[in-house]
Design a protein around this motif. Structure first.
Motif, PDB file in Angstrom:
ATOM      1  N   ARG A 197       0.857  -1.199   0.000  1.00 26.28           N
ATOM      2  CA  ARG A 197       0.000   0.000   0.000  1.00 26.28           C
ATOM      3  C   ARG A 197       0.887   1.241   0.000  1.00 26.28           C
ATOM      4  N   ASN A 198       0.462   2.253  -0.744  1.00 24.02           N
ATOM      5  CA  ASN A 198       1.230   3.489  -0.766  1.00 24.02           C
ATOM      6  C   ASN A 198       0.919   4.338   0.457  1.00 24.02           C
ATOM      7  N   ALA A 199       1.480   5.530   0.485  1.00 25.60           N
ATOM      8  CA  ALA A 199       1.331   6.384   1.673  1.00 25.60           C
ATOM      9  C   ALA A 199      -0.122   6.726   1.967  1.00 25.60           C
ATOM     10  N   SER A 200      -0.953   6.749   0.927  1.00 26.62           N
ATOM     11  CA  SER A 200      -2.366   7.082   1.137  1.00 26.62           C
ATOM     12  C   SER A 200      -3.224   5.842   1.346  1.00 26.62           C
ATOM     13  N   GLY A 201      -2.561   4.703   1.443  1.00 26.95           N
ATOM     14  CA  GLY A 201      -3.293   3.467   1.725  1.00 26.95           C
ATOM     15  C   GLY A 201      -3.815   2.738   0.500  1.00 26.95           C
ATOM     16  N   LYS A 202      -3.512   3.240  -0.690  1.00 29.64           N
ATOM     17  CA  LYS A 202      -3.977   2.605  -1.918  1.00 29.64           C
ATOM     18  C   LYS A 202      -3.106   1.402  -2.270  1.00 29.64           C
ATOM     19  N   LEU A 203      -3.762   0.365  -2.743  1.00 30.00           N
ATOM     20  CA  LEU A 203      -3.053  -0.851  -3.153  1.00 30.00           C
ATOM     21  C   LEU A 203      -2.272  -0.596  -4.434  1.00 30.00           C
ATOM     22  N   LYS A 204      -1.059  -1.092  -4.501  1.00 33.15           N
ATOM     23  CA  LYS A 204      -0.247  -0.915  -5.707  1.00 33.15           C
ATOM     24  C   LYS A 204       0.607  -2.158  -5.945  1.00 33.15           C
ATOM     25  N   ILE A 205       0.914  -2.391  -7.213  1.00 31.43           N
ATOM     26  CA  ILE A 205       1.813  -3.488  -7.579  1.00 31.43           C
ATOM     27  C   ILE A 205       3.226  -2.941  -7.618  1.00 31.43           C
ATOM     28  N   ASP A 206       4.100  -3.533  -6.844  1.00 27.48           N
ATOM     29  CA  ASP A 206       5.484  -3.060  -6.792  1.00 27.48           C
ATOM     30  C   ASP A 206       6.338  -3.677  -7.904  1.00 27.48           C
ATOM     31  N   LYS A 207       6.144  -4.988  -8.119  1.00 25.31           N
ATOM     32  CA  LYS A 207       7.013  -5.650  -9.091  1.00 25.31           C
ATOM     33  C   LYS A 207       6.409  -6.995  -9.493  1.00 25.31           C
ATOM     34  N   VAL A 208       6.744  -7.400 -10.712  1.00 26.42           N
ATOM     35  CA  VAL A 208       6.377  -8.726 -11.211  1.00 26.42           C
ATOM     36  C   VAL A 208       7.648  -9.427 -11.656  1.00 26.42           C
ATOM     37  N   TRP A 209       7.850 -10.643 -11.176  1.00 24.76           N
ATOM     38  CA  TRP A 209       8.941 -11.487 -11.655  1.00 24.76           C
ATOM     39  C   TRP A 209       8.325 -12.612 -12.493  1.00 24.76           C
ATOM     40  N   ALA A 210       8.852 -12.826 -13.647  1.00 25.77           N
ATOM     41  CA  ALA A 210       8.338 -13.891 -14.511  1.00 25.77           C
ATOM     42  C   ALA A 210       9.492 -14.754 -14.982  1.00 25.77           C
ATOM     43  N   VAL A 211       9.292 -16.065 -14.909  1.00 22.06           N
ATOM     44  CA  VAL A 211      10.296 -17.023 -15.388  1.00 22.06           C
ATOM     45  C   VAL A 211       9.650 -17.881 -16.467  1.00 22.06           C
ATOM     46  N   MET A 212      10.238 -17.843 -17.643  1.00 22.14           N
ATOM     47  CA  MET A 212       9.708 -18.581 -18.796  1.00 22.14           C
ATOM     48  C   MET A 212      10.594 -19.780 -19.099  1.00 22.14           C
ATOM     49  N   ASP A 213       9.990 -20.964 -19.139  1.00 25.05           N
ATOM     50  CA  ASP A 213      10.690 -22.159 -19.621  1.00 25.05           C
ATOM     51  C   ASP A 213      10.007 -22.582 -20.917  1.00 25.05           C
ATOM     52  N   CYS A 214      10.591 -22.146 -22.029  1.00 26.52           N
ATOM     53  CA  CYS A 214      10.046 -22.481 -23.345  1.00 26.52           C
ATOM     54  C   CYS A 214      10.973 -23.428 -24.092  1.00 26.52           C
ATOM     55  N   GLY A 215      11.954 -24.028 -23.373  1.00 23.04           N
ATOM     56  CA  GLY A 215      12.876 -24.942 -24.030  1.00 23.04           C
ATOM     57  C   GLY A 215      13.764 -24.211 -25.016  1.00 23.04           C
ATOM     58  N   TRP A 216      13.986 -24.820 -26.179  1.00 25.69           N
ATOM     59  CA  TRP A 216      14.809 -24.210 -27.234  1.00 25.69           C
ATOM     60  C   TRP A 216      14.143 -22.915 -27.687  1.00 25.69           C
ATOM     61  N   TYR A 217      14.935 -21.869 -27.864  1.00 28.34           N
ATOM     62  CA  TYR A 217      14.342 -20.591 -28.263  1.00 28.34           C
ATOM     63  C   TYR A 217      15.245 -19.862 -29.244  1.00 28.34           C
ATOM     64  N   VAL A 218      14.701 -18.797 -29.839  1.00 30.48           N
ATOM     65  CA  VAL A 218      15.406 -18.075 -30.899  1.00 30.48           C
ATOM     66  C   VAL A 218      16.007 -16.769 -30.400  1.00 30.48           C
ATOM     67  N   ASN A 219      15.153 -15.867 -29.877  1.00 29.61           N
ATOM     68  CA  ASN A 219      15.599 -14.508 -29.585  1.00 29.61           C
ATOM     69  C   ASN A 219      15.097 -14.081 -28.208  1.00 29.61           C
ATOM     70  N   PRO A 220      15.995 -13.897 -27.252  1.00 32.71           N
ATOM     71  CA  PRO A 220      15.561 -13.560 -25.883  1.00 32.71           C
ATOM     72  C   PRO A 220      14.813 -12.234 -25.789  1.00 32.71           C
ATOM     73  N   ASP A 221      15.157 -11.263 -26.643  1.00 30.67           N
ATOM     74  CA  ASP A 221      14.454  -9.979 -26.589  1.00 30.67           C
ATOM     75  C   ASP A 221      12.991 -10.125 -27.009  1.00 30.67           C
ATOM     76  N   ILE A 222      12.742 -10.973 -27.995  1.00 31.48           N
ATOM     77  CA  ILE A 222      11.359 -11.210 -28.420  1.00 31.48           C
ATOM     78  C   ILE A 222      10.583 -11.896 -27.303  1.00 31.48           C
ATOM     79  N   ILE A 223      11.230 -12.836 -26.622  1.00 31.58           N
ATOM     80  CA  ILE A 223      10.559 -13.515 -25.502  1.00 31.58           C
ATOM     81  C   ILE A 223      10.197 -12.504 -24.421  1.00 31.58           C
ATOM     82  N   ARG A 224      11.135 -11.665 -24.058  1.00 35.42           N
ATOM     83  CA  ARG A 224      10.856 -10.677 -23.003  1.00 35.42           C
ATOM     84  C   ARG A 224       9.721  -9.744 -23.414  1.00 35.42           C
ATOM     85  N   ALA A 225       9.729  -9.316 -24.670  1.00 35.90           N
ATOM     86  CA  ALA A 225       8.670  -8.421 -25.149  1.00 35.90           C
ATOM     87  C   ALA A 225       7.306  -9.108 -25.094  1.00 35.90           C
TER      88      ALA A 225
END
Length: 723
Positions: free
Chosen positions: A603-631
């Motif tokens: 919660r922020n200073a005014s008590g409102k709910l907020k998302i601070d951060k998202v962590w995502a882990v992708m297991d797609c096996g063999w892949y081509v371009n990491p920047d495309i995956i992140r996008a």
């Protein structure tokens, strides 16, 4: 070169067979019969017969050395246009930024399934693309070695040339294609190891980005034909029904309006009527459309309301067992005998696709032939549909995909190409039909709204049984699927290792129908299943008095899942969570890829709910371009956030309430939290990338909110400001 010579040459250089691809040709997206023509790309006669030798229908090398790669799938932002080229350039040993890339026209006989969906483009074709490219490279090396009268091992390929190791002499590929085309392709081609890649797995800049920033990329709206007219259509706002009467007197007064007439287009296994206004500009057509006065006959079908839909769904899942998709053990017996059980309902709303590029299509009906251009996800399906409806030979329905400004499943629909074709048939000229945002928002198709009943028994901290039932529209039914068979996607999103570790488990669909047309939406049923099943597992963890991530670790026993969970725990600081921080976790599987997400809220200073951060882990096996995956994962998270906390489609008296962005609110840039994405490194088979990043976000977010506030969210969307 005569046609007979072409056939003989193709027989000799039939890569799919000579390279040992055999029955996997359809997976590659190419079928090459002995009678195939020598040319694949004919539009504009770009290549002349006497200058180009076709090595295969996906790779064309001309005598100047220019390499053309034919992309069999649509590019709608997901990166397939670039990724296919990055794969081919790696094994073919050419300059990625020097090759030409063309979209393949609809042709199932040559390219197999061309439907861009299910995150399938790379995962179903990468092995064959690698093998085909390597075979072309080795054949060119053999041709050069033959000229030099040396062993092929004395030569190597680099940047579109074959080089003699001993002398340093070189030939560019174009000098060798005539000779190579008459040789037998080598078998048992050795592919590069991942450690040897120069291009693959590198964050290389996308080939389509400059085209989209300098205006060179051709989207559907960019297509112009001589004599083309423009159409706008007023369609029935209740999705079904017919035109009873219409007054076009005011519309015909608009400068530029040519004609007004009734038109009908296919919507799955039904039809929708409307009134088309044809003019010499899109603006005039749209103004004429506004001036129409139409009386609709909406009798004979239910005018549904959102509240009724979900009330009925909830009644169904509480009173009906449904159609069993899969079952193991005896979940019914365990639940029946249990003194205490969890029995919870979750609901997810109808959602619109809202692609930034509204629907549009150009069609030119020419009697025994139809040619279509536009943002189309499924050119082969359009061919099938148009040929059937207009009784024209399939090969005479020519479908030319352009770039798409988003698709998400909506543009794999046949309604808009069919409508454009019917208007062109009536007018006898090429026609471009452009939908307004309101047209797109109110006509569908939509992601189906679904209700879930999740039951479970926890005994001494162990899961004894889980039972899942869902009630929502089955997209298979629109395409003729059997209505007495459970929705094949009922368990989509639920990881397969759970089936090995939970002894009593079942999934069932409770059939449910409405007049609302539905269609796939990014990540399809995993986007709704994931919320229900991963939210329920969080509630199971609370009941079992177990850490939510530890619960998943306990029941996801395979090595890949364990590695993914280790990574999630390490990057998020899960074990070091602090007071006044809420952490939520979800892990989902979608199109052969697993994605785990952890969301942190406070919660922020005014008590409102907020998302601070998202962590995502992708297991797609063999892949081509990491920047495309992140996008793609970032985009999926933003889209998932919108569906969880910002927008939904409501129906009132059979009509859609939300008609544009003012009422169908989207997340703004200041709403988006920090997103950190990690890609698991392994050599497993490739999974999908464009869709799997979405399903885990909503349950990870709502689980985090529960962790912080104790409030459990079981119905989407919700308003974060009210938590």
């Amino acid at each position: 070169m005569s046609n007979t010579d072409n056939q003989n040459n193709l027989s000799r250089r039939n890569f799919l067979r000579l390279a040992g691809l055999g029955s996997t040709a359809l997976c590659l997206g190419l079928y090459m019969p002995e009678s195939a023509e020598a040319k694949v790309l004919k539009e504009g006669q770009i290549y002349s017969e006497n200058l180009d030798v076709e090595l295969c229908a996906w790779i064309i090398i001309n005598t100047s050395g220019l390499v053309t790669i034919v992309s069999h799938r649509a590019e709608m932002g997901q990166g397939a246009y670039h990724s296919i080229a990055q794969i081919v350039a790696e094994e073919l040993e050419v300059d990625l930024y020097g090759v030409d890339i063309k979209f393949a026209p609809g042709d199932q006989e040559k390219y197999g399934n061309q439907v861009t969906g299910g995150s399938s483009t790379i995962r179903t074709s990468y092995k064959n693309l690698l093998k085909l490219s390597a075979t072309a490279r080795e054949l060119l090396i053999i041709a050069a070695a033959s000229r030099w009268k040396v062993l092929p091992t004395d030569c190597y390929a680099e940047m579109g040339h074959v080089i003699n190791r001993k002398t340093g002499k070189k030939f560019h590929y174009g000098e060798l294609v005539e000779e190579a085309s008459g040789m037998k392709a080598p078998e048992n081609i050795k592919l590069k190891k991942i450690s040897e890649y120069k291009l693959i797995r590198k964050p290389l800049h996308r080939r389509d980005t400059p085209l989209k920033t300098n205006g060179a990329a051709v989207f559907g709206l960019d297509k112009k034909l001589p004599g083309m007219l423009y159409a706008a259509v007023e369609r029935n706002p209740r999705l079904r029904g017919i035109v009873k009467s219409y007054d076009d007197s005011e519309a015909l007064k608009i400068k530029g309006v040519k004609r007004v007439f009734k038109v009908k287009m296919g919507v799955h296994n039904t039809f929708r009527e409307g009134v088309a206004v044809v003019a010499d500009s899109t603006w005039a057509a749209m103004q004429g459309k506004k001036a129409l006065r139409i009386v609709w006959d909406d009798s004979g079908f239910e005018h549904i309301n959102s509240a009724t839909i979900f009330k009925r769904q909830e009644e169904f899942i509480k009173t009906k067992e449904g159609l069993i998709l899969s079952t193991q053990g005896n979940p019914n017996d365990v639940i029946k005998k249990a003194k205490k059980k969890l029995d919870i309902v979750y609901q997810t709303p109808y959602q619109a696709h809202y692609c930034m590029e509204p629907v549009n299509c150009v069609a030119h009906f020419q009697g025994d032939k139809v040619e279509i251009w536009g943002p189309i996800q499924a050119p082969d399906w359009v061919q099938d549909y148009i040929s059937k409806e207009l009784k024209i030979e399939r090969k005479s329905v020519i479908v030319n995909p352009t770039f798409l400004g988003g698709g998400f499943g909506r543009k794999a629909f046949m309604d808009y190409p069919h409508e454009a074709t019917m208007i062109s048939k009536e007018m006898g000229t090429p026609i471009q039909v452009v939908w307004t945002r309101e047209d797109d928002a109110t006509q569908g198709p939509y992601r189906p709204g679904i209700s879930y009943r999740c039951e479970g028994v926890i005994d001494n901290g162990e899961i004894s049984a889980l039972k899942f039932r869902m009630a929502g529209q089955n997209n298979d039914h629109w395409r003729g699927g059997k209505k007495d068979v459970a929705n094949r996607s009922t368990s989509e999103g639920f990881l397969k290792p759970y089936f090995d570790s939970i002894k009593s488990l079942s999934f069932a669909e409770v059939p449910f129908e409405t007049p609302v047309p539905t269609m796939w939406w990014r990540s399809v049923y995993a986007s709704t299943n994931g919320f229900a099943y991963e939210s329920f597992l969080d509630e199971v963890a609370v009941e079992a008095k177990t850490d939510p991530l530890d619960l998943r670790r306990k029941y996801l026993k395979d090595e890949r899942s364990q590695n993914l969970i280790d990574k999630m725990e390490a990057i998020s600081g899960w074990k070091n969570r602090k007071k006044n921080e809420g952490f939520g976790v979800a892990i989902t599987e979608c199109f052969k890829s697993t994605v785990g997400q952890i969301v942190k809220v406070s919660r922020n200073a005014s008590g409102k709910l907020k998302i601070d951060k998202v962590w995502a882990v992708m297991d797609c096996g063999w892949y081509v371009n990491p920047d495309i995956i992140r996008a793609q994962v970032e985009g999926s998270i933003v889209m998932g956030y919108g569906a969880a906390a910002f927008h939904e489609v409501h129906f009132d008296d059979g009509m859609v309430v939300e008609k544009n962005f003012h009422s169908y609110q989207m997340p703004r840039i200041n709403d988006i939290p920090e997103i950190e994405i990690h890609i698991m490194e392994n050599e497993e088979d490739a999974g999908g990338v464009g869709e799997p990043g979405l399903p885990a976000f909503a349950p990870a977010l709502t689980n985090a909110i529960f962790d912080l506030t104790g409030t459990r969210i079981r119905k989407l969307p919700f308003d974060m400001a009210k938590i």
